[in-house]
Design a protein around this motif. Structure first.
Motif, mmCIF file in Angstrom:
data_model
loop_
_atom_site.group_PDB
_atom_site.id
_atom_site.type_symbol
_atom_site.label_atom_id
_atom_site.label_comp_id
_atom_site.label_asym_id
_atom_site.label_seq_id
_atom_site.Cartn_x
_atom_site.Cartn_y
_atom_site.Cartn_z
ATOM 1 N N PHE B 64 107.081 98.840 48.015
ATOM 2 C CA PHE B 64 107.600 98.973 46.407
ATOM 3 C C PHE B 64 108.051 97.774 46.291
ATOM 4 O O PHE B 64 109.004 97.214 46.907
ATOM 5 C CB PHE B 64 108.390 100.292 46.502
ATOM 6 C CG PHE B 64 107.545 101.526 46.766
ATOM 7 C CD1 PHE B 64 106.978 102.261 45.671
ATOM 8 C CD2 PHE B 64 107.228 101.915 47.966
ATOM 9 C CE1 PHE B 64 106.080 103.298 45.826
ATOM 10 C CE2 PHE B 64 106.407 103.099 48.304
ATOM 11 C CZ PHE B 64 105.745 103.479 47.083
ATOM 12 N N VAL B 65 107.822 97.095 45.110
ATOM 13 C CA VAL B 65 108.203 95.801 44.560
ATOM 14 C C VAL B 65 108.829 95.832 43.004
ATOM 15 O O VAL B 65 108.823 95.012 42.647
ATOM 16 C CB VAL B 65 107.255 94.686 44.760
ATOM 17 C CG1 VAL B 65 106.925 94.513 46.296
ATOM 18 C CG2 VAL B 65 106.098 95.165 44.158
ATOM 19 N N VAL B 103 112.903 94.654 52.884
ATOM 20 C CA VAL B 103 113.213 92.985 53.037
ATOM 21 C C VAL B 103 114.217 92.857 51.992
ATOM 22 O O VAL B 103 114.103 93.345 50.678
ATOM 23 C CB VAL B 103 111.926 92.345 52.319
ATOM 24 C CG1 VAL B 103 112.241 90.793 52.301
ATOM 25 C CG2 VAL B 103 111.005 92.452 53.676
ATOM 26 N N TYR B 148 112.663 94.579 48.612
ATOM 27 C CA TYR B 148 111.396 95.250 48.522
ATOM 28 C C TYR B 148 111.614 96.531 49.653
ATOM 29 O O TYR B 148 111.999 96.221 50.865
ATOM 30 C CB TYR B 148 110.219 94.369 49.194
ATOM 31 C CG TYR B 148 110.230 93.120 48.199
ATOM 32 C CD1 TYR B 148 110.312 93.348 46.795
ATOM 33 C CD2 TYR B 148 109.730 91.942 48.693
ATOM 34 C CE1 TYR B 148 110.225 92.238 45.954
ATOM 35 C CE2 TYR B 148 109.436 90.864 47.617
ATOM 36 C CZ TYR B 148 109.578 90.971 46.330
ATOM 37 O OH TYR B 148 109.652 89.920 45.204
#
Lengths: 344, 344
Positions: B64-65, B103, B148
């Motif tokens: 998921f961004v 991230v 992310y």
């Protein structure tokens, strides 16, 4: 009383590169911000055991952000497969399936994506595990650095395996499967164009078959496994010592540091004990089984140079010490901040 | 013969934002670059079925961004849980465990990380699935956009479920669980500060209990499920039509588009059929079971407005058509390029 330098408050309130080091700063971030309320407390393991059906499943997930994407001995694709296969193996599990998720930066050359994907396929095939599902997201230029790869592995416990970071016992023999420091120095060399390229290659390789041989040789007498990735062998040993509530004493003279790695570390001011590895493991084994495990390790391509590097002690619980070449003893600390960002 | 505008060769050799759209460009990237040699060919499913022990395991992974990280109706943390729980559900599976990989961009405020992590915990608890393991990587400023989140789910098949994108049959009733277009317009509104905020909220919610009720009501007569996320309802229906080798005909008059969503789409030039959703599903059900499934859907908080929106046909296999409000028929195409990047 231990003194420490004051850290400006504003600095502590943002994520720092050091939070991703695999060392103490990272442990603090996990312990204070991420883990509470999210994951049930327990010893820090590389993979989780989950009740599933009539048995158990093992799960591990890792995102890979290594730079450069291609380096001597591997690339971000093979590394992502080996890293997750190995985390499953460290829990005594054989890999059953891999999931693959990409974050791509707009502008990434399609041929690089194809090469990395081919590398994932080759590495997965060679480890004997299928990639069963995936996801691809694209973000704009400047919102990622080329490609990030997340692999998640589903594993099945190997029959007879009872491996946990918390099962180390005083008297256990400490085994190391191979040379240390190769991955970190290979990355650094490729990144900074330091010219070690011809001599140093990443040790990135799958360890699942090595672990299967070790479990077959020792069953429950194989107590604990860890692959010394981020934070290096020092952090891996400290994590085992903390999780098991034991001390670990290693012999510096027994540590296999290849001469080119030693030279690179000296030049760069790095301690090889803190440099990341991606293809070796450390094991704590009950003494009666140590010989058989060592023979099983050497009986394959992953660990021809497997060796004893130390012993587990009741004294100095939670601490790792090293007998130095001159006969003195020093404390082997975890890496504190960031030695080398984006190593995996 | 269909004419298309020539695309400069250099452009086709790099990853474009449109490759992440969930539409045709993405299907091409997957089909030509990523899937060959990696994943065994088969119908496009939201999750993979894997032989495990004496039975089967279901796996799904998603990164998921979404930007912004916080939006009306949710945030990147809750969305990451719902997205993966729902992908498992679309394969007829109940979620057993979630893995979580972050991230983080250097500089992300720790309090945002804490809020997102708390949101993950609440969403997982409310869907009834534990987060069992995770990973955290940190990259330098400018190498990501804040955070992310990759979630991977392990699921167990629901007893009696035989759900696959390829099981749609002529005559099947097409059911939709709730209003469409809310997630995409909520994100766009939050991103561009368009001022719809008070009216439009993302529909992000877990659908696992809804699916459990549907399976209990229909067993194997529940043929196919899909959640219309990236690419919207149009892409989801086209994927089902292609995987099952059938036609799908929907009634435009039956589509539930909330008036604020319709107004936003008109203003922005979007087709609500192409706008992403994160809390509804479309189902293909054998006619004898359709009434019971519809009642089971409405008997819970996720789908009070569940309804019939069309039927599966033998004619026009692989195509989706819509009967318009004025009685004509139009082809409902997949989204081709990128409508709205970083929607999930």
């Amino acid at each position: 009383m231990e003194l420490s330098c004051p850290v400006p408050r504003a600095e502590t309130e943002r994520v720092l590169l050091g939070h991703g080091s695999g060392g103490q700063l990272m442990a603090e971030l996990l312990g204070k911000v991420i883990t509470p309320g999210l994951v049930a407390p327990g010893p820090a393991e590389d993979a989780a055991l989950v009740p599933f059906g009539d048995g158990q499943a093992v799960l591990s997930t890792d995102t890979f952000v290594v730079t450069p994407r291609f380096f001597p001995g591997g690339d971000i694709g093979s590394l992502a497969v080996h890293g997750t296969v190995n985390d499953l193996a460290m829990r005594g599990a054989t890999p059953v399936a891999l999931c693959l998720a990409y974050v791509l930066e707009e502008g990434l050359p399609i041929d690089e994506l194809a090469r990395i994907t081919a590398s994932v396929a080759v590495a997965a095939h060679s480890a004997g595990v299928p990639v069963v599902t995936g996801d691809t997201k694209v973000v704009g230029r400047g919102a990622a650095d080329g490609i990030y790869v997340t692999t998640t592995g589903l594993g099945a416990p190997l029959p007879g395996a009872e491996v946990s970071a918390a099962r180390g016992r005083p008297g256990d023999v400490v085994l190391l499967s191979g040379p240390i420091g190769c991955h970190g120095t290979a990355i650094l060399s490729a990144r900074e164009d330091l010219g070690f390229d011809s001599e140093i290659r990443s040790d990135s390789q799958p360890l699942n078959r090595l672990v299967a041989r070790m479990v077959a040789a020792a069953g429950p007498e194989l107590h604990a496994l860890r692959d010394p990735t981020r934070g290096g062998l020092a952090s891996a040993l400290n994590e085992l010592a903390a999780a098991s509530g034991v001390g670990i004493e290693i012999e510096e003279a027994a540590l296999p540091v290849p001469p080119p790695v030693a030279a690179a570390c000296e030049l760069l001011g790095l301690d090889p004990l803190h440099v990341a590895n991606e293809g070796c493991l450390v094991a704590l084994v009950a003494p009666p089984a140590a010989g058989a495990v060592l023979a099983a390790m050497r009986d394959g391509p992953e660990a021809p140079d497997a060796r004893v590097i130390g012993a587990v002690t009741a004294a100095r619980a939670g601490r790792v010490t090293a007998r130095t070449l001159v006969g003195s003893t020093r404390v082997v600390d975890m890496l504190v901040g960031e030695q080398l960002p984006r190593i995996c």
